[in-house]
Design a protein around this motif. Sequence first.
Motif, PDB file in Angstrom:
ATOM      1  N   SER A 157       0.847  -1.198   0.000  1.00  0.00           N
ATOM      2  CA  SER A 157       0.000   0.000   0.000  1.00  0.00           C
ATOM      3  C   SER A 157       0.882   1.248   0.000  1.00  0.00           C
ATOM      4  O   SER A 157       0.548   2.260  -0.604  1.00  0.00           O
ATOM      5  N   LYS A 158       2.068   1.149   0.652  1.00  0.00           N
ATOM      6  CA  LYS A 158       2.992   2.297   0.625  1.00  0.00           C
ATOM      7  C   LYS A 158       3.558   2.491  -0.772  1.00  0.00           C
ATOM      8  O   LYS A 158       3.687   3.620  -1.250  1.00  0.00           O
ATOM      9  N   ILE A 159       3.915   1.377  -1.443  1.00  0.00           N
ATOM     10  CA  ILE A 159       4.470   1.490  -2.807  1.00  0.00           C
ATOM     11  C   ILE A 159       3.431   2.111  -3.731  1.00  0.00           C
ATOM     12  O   ILE A 159       3.719   3.020  -4.499  1.00  0.00           O
ATOM     13  N   GLU A 160       2.172   1.628  -3.613  1.00  0.00           N
ATOM     14  CA  GLU A 160       1.122   2.135  -4.505  1.00  0.00           C
ATOM     15  C   GLU A 160       0.862   3.621  -4.300  1.00  0.00           C
ATOM     16  O   GLU A 160       0.512   4.334  -5.224  1.00  0.00           O
ATOM     17  N   SER A 161       1.037   4.083  -3.048  1.00  0.00           N
ATOM     18  CA  SER A 161       0.765   5.508  -2.827  1.00  0.00           C
ATOM     19  C   SER A 161       2.066   6.318  -2.771  1.00  0.00           C
ATOM     20  O   SER A 161       2.053   7.485  -2.391  1.00  0.00           O
ATOM     21  N   GLY A 162       3.181   5.688  -3.143  1.00  0.00           N
ATOM     22  CA  GLY A 162       4.478   6.388  -3.195  1.00  0.00           C
ATOM     23  C   GLY A 162       4.995   6.808  -1.840  1.00  0.00           C
ATOM     24  O   GLY A 162       5.720   7.781  -1.720  1.00  0.00           O
ATOM     25  N   ARG A 163       4.606   6.064  -0.769  1.00  0.00           N
ATOM     26  CA  ARG A 163       5.035   6.469   0.574  1.00  0.00           C
ATOM     27  C   ARG A 163       6.138   5.586   1.156  1.00  0.00           C
ATOM     28  O   ARG A 163       6.472   5.706   2.325  1.00  0.00           O
ATOM     29  N   LEU A 164       6.677   4.649   0.336  1.00  0.00           N
ATOM     30  CA  LEU A 164       7.722   3.773   0.877  1.00  0.00           C
ATOM     31  C   LEU A 164       9.029   4.563   0.928  1.00  0.00           C
ATOM     32  O   LEU A 164       9.526   5.009  -0.104  1.00  0.00           O
ATOM     33  N   THR A 165       9.559   4.755   2.146  1.00  0.00           N
ATOM     34  CA  THR A 165      10.768   5.571   2.274  1.00  0.00           C
ATOM     35  C   THR A 165      11.990   4.685   2.541  1.00  0.00           C
ATOM     36  O   THR A 165      11.853   3.572   3.054  1.00  0.00           O
ATOM     37  N   TYR A 166      13.152   5.183   2.206  1.00  0.00           N
ATOM     38  CA  TYR A 166      14.387   4.419   2.376  1.00  0.00           C
ATOM     39  C   TYR A 166      15.401   5.234   3.172  1.00  0.00           C
ATOM     40  O   TYR A 166      15.491   6.443   2.990  1.00  0.00           O
ATOM     41  N   ILE A 167      16.127   4.547   4.051  1.00  0.00           N
ATOM     42  CA  ILE A 167      17.197   5.235   4.786  1.00  0.00           C
ATOM     43  C   ILE A 167      18.515   4.568   4.383  1.00  0.00           C
ATOM     44  O   ILE A 167      18.773   3.423   4.771  1.00  0.00           O
ATOM     45  N   ASP A 168      19.311   5.258   3.592  1.00  0.00           N
ATOM     46  CA  ASP A 168      20.540   4.655   3.074  1.00  0.00           C
ATOM     47  C   ASP A 168      21.709   4.796   4.040  1.00  0.00           C
ATOM     48  O   ASP A 168      21.862   5.819   4.699  1.00  0.00           O
ATOM     49  N   GLU A 169      22.525   3.747   4.088  1.00  0.00           N
ATOM     50  CA  GLU A 169      23.761   3.771   4.881  1.00  0.00           C
ATOM     51  C   GLU A 169      24.755   2.842   4.192  1.00  0.00           C
ATOM     52  O   GLU A 169      24.364   2.020   3.362  1.00  0.00           O
ATOM     53  N   GLU A 170      26.045   2.967   4.558  1.00  0.00           N
ATOM     54  CA  GLU A 170      27.040   2.088   3.949  1.00  0.00           C
ATOM     55  C   GLU A 170      27.239   0.884   4.860  1.00  0.00           C
ATOM     56  O   GLU A 170      27.409   1.059   6.071  1.00  0.00           O
ATOM     57  N   PHE A 171      27.199  -0.317   4.326  1.00  0.00           N
ATOM     58  CA  PHE A 171      27.398  -1.505   5.174  1.00  0.00           C
ATOM     59  C   PHE A 171      27.961  -2.661   4.363  1.00  0.00           C
ATOM     60  O   PHE A 171      27.891  -2.670   3.125  1.00  0.00           O
ATOM     61  N   SER A 172      28.516  -3.634   5.101  1.00  0.00           N
ATOM     62  CA  SER A 172      29.098  -4.812   4.446  1.00  0.00           C
ATOM     63  C   SER A 172      27.977  -5.768   4.042  1.00  0.00           C
ATOM     64  O   SER A 172      27.187  -6.197   4.884  1.00  0.00           O
ATOM     65  N   ILE A 173      27.947  -6.111   2.765  1.00  0.00           N
ATOM     66  CA  ILE A 173      26.883  -6.989   2.278  1.00  0.00           C
ATOM     67  C   ILE A 173      27.060  -8.412   2.846  1.00  0.00           C
ATOM     68  O   ILE A 173      26.078  -9.080   3.189  1.00  0.00           O
ATOM     69  N   ALA A 174      28.344  -8.841   2.995  1.00  0.00           N
ATOM     70  CA  ALA A 174      28.589 -10.192   3.526  1.00  0.00           C
ATOM     71  C   ALA A 174      28.045 -10.299   4.953  1.00  0.00           C
ATOM     72  O   ALA A 174      27.453 -11.315   5.335  1.00  0.00           O
ATOM     73  N   GLY A 175      28.223  -9.211   5.725  1.00  0.00           N
ATOM     74  CA  GLY A 175      27.745  -9.197   7.117  1.00  0.00           C
ATOM     75  C   GLY A 175      26.238  -9.394   7.164  1.00  0.00           C
ATOM     76  O   GLY A 175      25.727 -10.200   7.947  1.00  0.00           O
ATOM     77  N   LEU A 176      25.544  -8.674   6.288  1.00  0.00           N
ATOM     78  CA  LEU A 176      24.078  -8.774   6.282  1.00  0.00           C
ATOM     79  C   LEU A 176      23.626 -10.184   5.863  1.00  0.00           C
ATOM     80  O   LEU A 176      22.757 -10.792   6.512  1.00  0.00           O
ATOM     81  N   VAL A 177      24.227 -10.715   4.778  1.00  0.00           N
ATOM     82  CA  VAL A 177      23.816 -12.041   4.287  1.00  0.00           C
ATOM     83  C   VAL A 177      24.058 -13.100   5.369  1.00  0.00           C
ATOM     84  O   VAL A 177      23.209 -13.966   5.619  1.00  0.00           O
ATOM     85  N   LYS A 178      25.221 -13.006   6.022  1.00  0.00           N
ATOM     86  CA  LYS A 178      25.567 -13.966   7.082  1.00  0.00           C
ATOM     87  C   LYS A 178      24.509 -13.952   8.191  1.00  0.00           C
ATOM     88  O   LYS A 178      24.037 -14.987   8.653  1.00  0.00           O
ATOM     89  N   GLU A 179      24.142 -12.721   8.594  1.00  0.00           N
ATOM     90  CA  GLU A 179      23.154 -12.522   9.667  1.00  0.00           C
ATOM     91  C   GLU A 179      21.809 -13.167   9.284  1.00  0.00           C
ATOM     92  O   GLU A 179      21.194 -13.880  10.085  1.00  0.00           O
ATOM     93  N   ILE A 180      21.396 -12.933   8.032  1.00  0.00           N
ATOM     94  CA  ILE A 180      20.092 -13.457   7.600  1.00  0.00           C
ATOM     95  C   ILE A 180      20.118 -14.978   7.501  1.00  0.00           C
ATOM     96  O   ILE A 180      19.180 -15.655   7.927  1.00  0.00           O
TER      97      ILE A 180
END
Length: 315
Positions: A157-180
Amino acid sequence: MVMLKLHLSSLLEQDAPFLLGALAVILSGWYGGFGPGMLATVLSSLIIYLFFIPPKFSMFNTNDLDSLILVVAFIAEGFIFSIILESRRKLDAQKSEFISIVSHELKNPLATVKGYSELISKRSNQVNDKNLELYAKRIILRINQMNLMINELLDISKIESGRLTYIDEEFSIAGLVKEIVKDQNLVTEKHRIILKGFSKKSIKADRYRIGQVITNLISNAVKYSPQANKVVVELRNTTRSVLISVRDFGIGIDKSELSKIFNPYFRARTGTKGIKGTGIGLFISNQIAKRHKGKIWVKSSLNRGSVFYLELPTV
Ligand code: ADP
């Protein structure tokens, strides 16, 4: 002016300016509602009247009256289109608001039930009932699944009404994948999620949203491979990006349906019977990937399994 009118009107079929005008009205009404729809109607009418209606050189010169009738008919048509499109926009907005309210209302009682279940799970060793912890964990698992579905509804519903917001930061992709992968291994019962490859690279993105995409791909891989017992996640570097692949050994997707699986609410006919889902996870994932200038795609073979790829630019 008369020569110009004759020249332009001979260039196009007689109906073409009206069709183009109607298209302009529909597009403006679709995206902007009543106001822009009517503005497009008036502008198209003026352009048609000034440049496209060929003059008739008859004795009685009925040209002006004929032209006027045509243009008035066009304005009336534009008016009706604009009203219809405005009510469609209002309905869409109401639908998004309804989904948003219901989702929030559902989340509150769920959070309470989850809280009590976690309490029961913790205290289960104090009472002499071995099954209690298991039951509580199963309730928590189901609540997490429901939360995931509610979040997907909120996101769409946020995408359809253009309300989906993003908070960008720099991070290690390997760290995130490992965590998930670690988290998913805790919640899956039968499957082992195996992590291969590595990347030292960082990406600049919304960590939560990218995590949501990878989690979605892994949980789909588990969900659509009920007979298998493993899912392989692999990390690879490419020149200016990082490639994450999620391979399963499950039901696969028929060739004829591959191009549609990123469409909202689409669920493949083959094999999804009995497997619950809403058909919006991949749509949301694709939107998130695009927002990060990334790409998501799939290779699949029916009854053999699928590999989903997520490519993201690195910093
Ligand atoms: P959901 O799983 O809730 O139905 P998704 O948007 O995540 O929604 O997926 C859309 C459809 O794509 C699914 O209904 C299913 O038909 C197909 N699909 C997604 N992932 C896989 C997979 N790993 N294997 C087979 N089919 C899949």
